[in-house]
Enzyme design. Structure first.
Site, PDB file in Angstrom:
ATOM      1  CG  HIS A  63      -1.531   3.518  -3.071  1.00 26.52           C
ATOM      2  ND1 HIS A  63      -2.074   4.337  -4.036  1.00 26.52           N
ATOM      3  CD2 HIS A  63      -1.556   2.264  -3.598  1.00 26.52           C
ATOM      4  CE1 HIS A  63      -2.416   3.614  -5.088  1.00 26.52           C
ATOM      5  NE2 HIS A  63      -2.102   2.345  -4.847  1.00 26.52           N
ATOM      6  CG  ASP A 110      -3.757  -1.041  -3.334  1.00 25.84           C
ATOM      7  OD1 ASP A 110      -3.456  -0.660  -2.182  1.00 25.84           O
ATOM      8  OD2 ASP A 110      -4.222  -0.278  -4.196  1.00 25.84           O
ATOM      9  CD  GLU A 111      -2.949   0.327  -7.939  1.00 23.12           C
ATOM     10  OE1 GLU A 111      -3.559   0.249  -9.016  1.00 23.12           O
ATOM     11  OE2 GLU A 111      -2.931   1.366  -7.239  1.00 23.12           O
ATOM     12  CB  VAL A 112       3.549  -3.229  -3.497  1.00 26.56           C
ATOM     13  CG1 VAL A 112       4.981  -3.090  -2.997  1.00 26.56           C
ATOM     14  CG2 VAL A 112       2.555  -2.958  -2.371  1.00 26.56           C
TER      15      VAL A 112
END
Length: 390
Positions: A182, A235-237
């Site tokens: 992100h 998160d969401e790597v």
């Protein structure tokens, strides 16, 4: 019975605050005792430990006052009132996202005003993301090249104003700088910290310049955002950009790292930067799911994917914040206020020691579908149900 000013005027309102401290943090006492007596002498007293307890008590007092259109006077109905009140949880928050849609300062202040009415005490400010980096930095002035436009930026003085405005309402501002994922907007000003122009995130763990920038930026940010916690996302790597970078692959081979090892390396380095800046690191749930008890025990885990993870977090001895997306994500318009209210952070956590590790929760207003024109009507009234639960 009623207490109309016409017949029984409120002759005295005494406020006693025990502590002169104006420090606001996770352990601040917000409890209060409010006594409004109708007879024989009409008076009210508010007793608190801190000025922030006084703010909560005055909010309750204001909500007891109604306007009588027949008598043209303000009234407090059903006196006498004896209210001894305090929060269930230390962390009662609303998250806003100014990366997907820029929110003007007047809108953020309006949100803070409304938060104070329901006694929320944390504004979680997800200030940057892939889409934009609207925050000024003196240390790294090109970072806000990632803003949507020069008009959609926050000066450092703007942020200090928001932090002060929030504190006046008993609200902490928890800043979030999500990394290493992100974070594509960081690369516009500093492309060297990203894998490549075509594949910009997660941030590049193989380049020391990445961590030099993070060190310097977080140190600067710590002087602007005064709260003791700092949210580092995590998160969401998706590591595909690392896999496609020859330089990162060569570094990983030298280190004998897998993608997961490189992810962990980045998280630990970011934690070191936050701690050097005097902050307690907060991470989204994936960081715990990947690295568990390898994390330092002062790490705070923010659960959003699966509510059941919260019980695992506190059982492992970590502090936890709950924002499970199926019940406390405000963009999910189909989720009713009843569902928001019924979501208890302590569900299936029965051990008293583990219950103390549950700091509380947040209702999350992600910014993909809201701007200054509709954020308030999307947040409320459902976030108020979460506030009542907390």
């Amino acid at each position: 019975t009623a207490l109309p000013i016409s017949s029984l005027a409120l002759e005295e309102f005494r406020i006693d605050v025990e502590s002169p401290s104006e420090d606001l943090g996770i352990d601040t006492d917000e409890s209060y005792f409010l006594n409004i007596t109708a007879a024989p002498l009409t008076h009210a007293t508010l007793e608190t430990v801190t000025v922030f307890g006084a703010i909560r008590g005055l909010e309750t007092f204001s909500q007891l006052v109604t306007y009588n259109f027949s008598s043209n006077m303000y009234e407090i109905r059903n006196a006498t009132w004896l209210i001894h009140d305090g929060p269930r949880f230390q962390h009662r928050g609303l998250m806003i996202d100014t990366a997907r849609h820029f929110q003007p300062l007047r809108v953020i202040k309006s949100v803070l005003d409304s938060m104070s009415y329901v006694k929320f005490n944390v504004l979680h400010w997800h200030i940057v993301d892939t889409q934009s980096f609207p925050l000024q930095s003196h240390s790294y002035p090109n970072l806000w090249n990632g803003a949507y436009s020069p008009q959609e930026r926050y000066l450092i003085e703007d942020v200090k104003d928001i932090v002060a405005y929030a504190k006046d309402r008993g609200i902490r501002v928890l800043a979030e700088f999500d990394m290493p994922g992100h974070a594509a907007s960081w690369c516009i000003g500093y492309p060297e910290i990203c894998p490549s122009p075509d594949c910009p995130q997660p941030l590049n763990p193989a380049n020391n310049a990445t961590f030099k920038l993070i060190d310097g930026f977080l140190m600067e940010a710590s002087g602007i955002f005064t709260d003791g916690f700092l949210h580092l996302g995590g998160d969401e790597v998706n590591t595909k950009c690392w896999d496609s970078s020859p330089a990162i692959q060569a570094w990983m081979k030298m280190k004998n790292f897998t993608d997961n090892d490189a992810y962990k390396y980045f998280i630990m380095k970011a934690h070191q930067s936050a701690k050097s800046a005097g902050k307690v690191p907060v991470n989204w749930e994936e960081v715990f799911n990947h690295f568990g008890t390898d994390l330092d025990n002062d790490t705070v885990i923010h659960v959003w994917l699966n509510k059941a993870t919260a019980a695992k977090v506190v059982a492992a001895g970590y502090r936890c914040i709950l924002s499970n997306s199926n019940e406390w994500y405000l963009p999910h318009l189909e989720v009713t206020w009843e569902t928001f209210y019924s979501n208890d952070p302590l569900a299936k956590i029965s051990d008293p020691k583990q219950q103390k590790l549950m700091l509380g929760g947040e209702a999350c207003m992600w910014g993909e579908t809201v701007d200054g024109s509709d954020i308030q009507q999307t947040v409320w009234p459902r976030a108020a149900a979460a506030a009542e639960r907390l």
